[in-house]
Design a protein around this motif. Sequence first.
Motif, PDB file in Angstrom:
ATOM      1  N   HIS A 145       1.021  -8.824   4.686  1.00  0.00           N
ATOM      2  CA  HIS A 145       1.211  -7.381   4.492  1.00  0.00           C
ATOM      3  C   HIS A 145       0.968  -6.646   5.812  1.00  0.00           C
ATOM      4  N   HIS A 146      -0.180  -6.951   6.442  1.00  0.00           N
ATOM      5  CA  HIS A 146      -0.542  -6.209   7.656  1.00  0.00           C
ATOM      6  C   HIS A 146       0.362  -6.572   8.829  1.00  0.00           C
ATOM      7  N   THR A 147       0.725  -7.855   8.930  1.00  0.00           N
ATOM      8  CA  THR A 147       1.501  -8.286  10.103  1.00  0.00           C
ATOM      9  C   THR A 147       3.006  -8.052   9.934  1.00  0.00           C
ATOM     10  N   TYR A 148       3.517  -8.390   8.750  1.00  0.00           N
ATOM     11  CA  TYR A 148       4.980  -8.336   8.571  1.00  0.00           C
ATOM     12  C   TYR A 148       5.422  -7.232   7.629  1.00  0.00           C
ATOM     13  N   GLY A 149       4.460  -6.512   7.035  1.00  0.00           N
ATOM     14  CA  GLY A 149       4.835  -5.415   6.129  1.00  0.00           C
ATOM     15  C   GLY A 149       5.256  -5.884   4.745  1.00  0.00           C
ATOM     16  N   LEU A 150       5.018  -7.175   4.419  1.00  0.00           N
ATOM     17  CA  LEU A 150       5.420  -7.675   3.097  1.00  0.00           C
ATOM     18  C   LEU A 150       4.716  -6.845   2.007  1.00  0.00           C
ATOM     19  N   PRO A 151       5.467  -6.344   1.016  1.00  0.00           N
ATOM     20  CA  PRO A 151       4.823  -5.537  -0.037  1.00  0.00           C
ATOM     21  C   PRO A 151       4.050  -6.436  -0.997  1.00  0.00           C
ATOM     22  N   ILE A 152       2.751  -6.333  -0.941  1.00  0.00           N
ATOM     23  CA  ILE A 152       1.915  -7.237  -1.742  1.00  0.00           C
ATOM     24  C   ILE A 152       1.016  -6.468  -2.708  1.00  0.00           C
ATOM     25  N   LYS A 153       0.546  -7.182  -3.730  1.00  0.00           N
ATOM     26  CA  LYS A 153      -0.516  -6.696  -4.613  1.00  0.00           C
ATOM     27  C   LYS A 153      -1.404  -7.896  -4.911  1.00  0.00           C
ATOM     28  N   LEU A 154      -2.682  -7.621  -5.197  1.00  0.00           N
ATOM     29  CA  LEU A 154      -3.591  -8.710  -5.578  1.00  0.00           C
ATOM     30  C   LEU A 154      -4.451  -8.272  -6.747  1.00  0.00           C
ATOM     31  N   SER A 155      -4.869  -9.252  -7.539  1.00  0.00           N
ATOM     32  CA  SER A 155      -5.939  -8.962  -8.503  1.00  0.00           C
ATOM     33  C   SER A 155      -6.908 -10.141  -8.521  1.00  0.00           C
TER      34      SER A 155
END
Length: 351
Positions: A172-182
Amino acid sequence: MKILITGGAGFIGSHVVRLFVTKYPDYQILNLDALTYAGNLENLRDVENASNYKFIKGDIADQNFIDQLFAHEQPDAVIHLAAESHVDRSITDPMAFVKTNVIGTVNLLNAARSLWQPGGYEGHVFYHVSTDEVYGSLDFGPEMFTEETAYDPRSPYSASKASSDHFVRAWHHTYGLPIKLSNCSNNYGPNHFPEKLIPLAIHRLRTGQPVPVYGKGENVRDWLFVKDHATAIDAVFHKGKEGDTYNIGGVNEWQNLKLIELLCDVVDEKTGQEVGTSRKLIKFVTDRAGHDMRYAIDSSKIMNELGWKPSVTFEQGLAQTVDWYLANEEWLNSVTSGAYQDYNQKQYAGR
Ligand code: NAD
Ligand code: DAU
């Protein structure tokens, strides 16, 4: 929308697949699973012929396979649950956890990034389903894990899940991939593989075998009914903020011994035995190496921001679970034959 759900033939994954296939008939649901000892297509017999569902057998640790799958199927979103999930197995075979949980996750991240980036990330999401064990272990005070708690994994399993969480955030931080976590606490319910405490105990009580309690049975876990975890995953997937993490729990802490005693009494009631009969099968055995003492999860963020809450009390969930195991002897017999017996012999021999 085409959603790739990994680990959909496992315990939690099968409940997530069922929820998405039935609740969202317009979505195409692809279930990718290697069918390890923990994966079982019997868990999904009721939805296997749905027109919006397809099963794909494959290993997330196989980079070529994953790249080809993404190129061919072009999923819009990923809900990633596939993992080696049992702490005791991670103590005897940590490398299997590195391969699936770490390398498998990075293969999926790379494949999603390659597929989505050329057209932009709009409308895509990579959702990683993780565990509260990444936060380490608490003492018996009032403290709970929040989304801000620093990571402190202590078993090979939790180290592998913490590592995969870090990789997801790094993409997410490096490539901007849209992520979510739980990060969720201990689940229980139908289709739970009988190596984990609750189904193991039900299986052993049903067959008159001792129920092993590690150490003094003082360790504390927070328990959530699996169908409530599935609705939480639905809420995070649809309403969660991109880049964010949500803790999920049952506000339901139990000391292991107290939990096993309650379970014994429920089994006695359901099977018409005199209450107290099953408790005689409790057996204290050598503790798990590095056994985390207490997990407690603060779920106020998902409750306040996404309006999620558990639908059943622990008593209701436990009763439904025992009913399910008593009514599904065939499932239990099929998963406890063959390799399961070798595992049990090694796991509990001399304890
Ligand atoms: P499980 O062991 O029941 O199921 C895991 C599934 O992943 C199985 O169907 C298995 O065949 C599949 N799988 C394993 N290795 C694979 C590989 N290399 N490639 C493709 N598929 C593979 O696990 P579960 O309890 O349902 O947990 C699901 C997820 O939720 C895991 O990521 C776990 O860390 C997380 N989680 C579990 C709990 C819990 O209490 N069980 C709590 C919080 C988070
Ligand atoms: O907290 C979430 C985690 O919960 C998940 O990430 C893991 O995938 C899941 O397996 C579970 O981990 P635990 O180690 O807490 O679950 P398990 O059912 O193995 O054990 C629950 C507690 O019971 C733990 O304190 C160890 C104890 N135990 C377990 C077994 C199998 C026993 O006392 N006897 C047993 O035979």
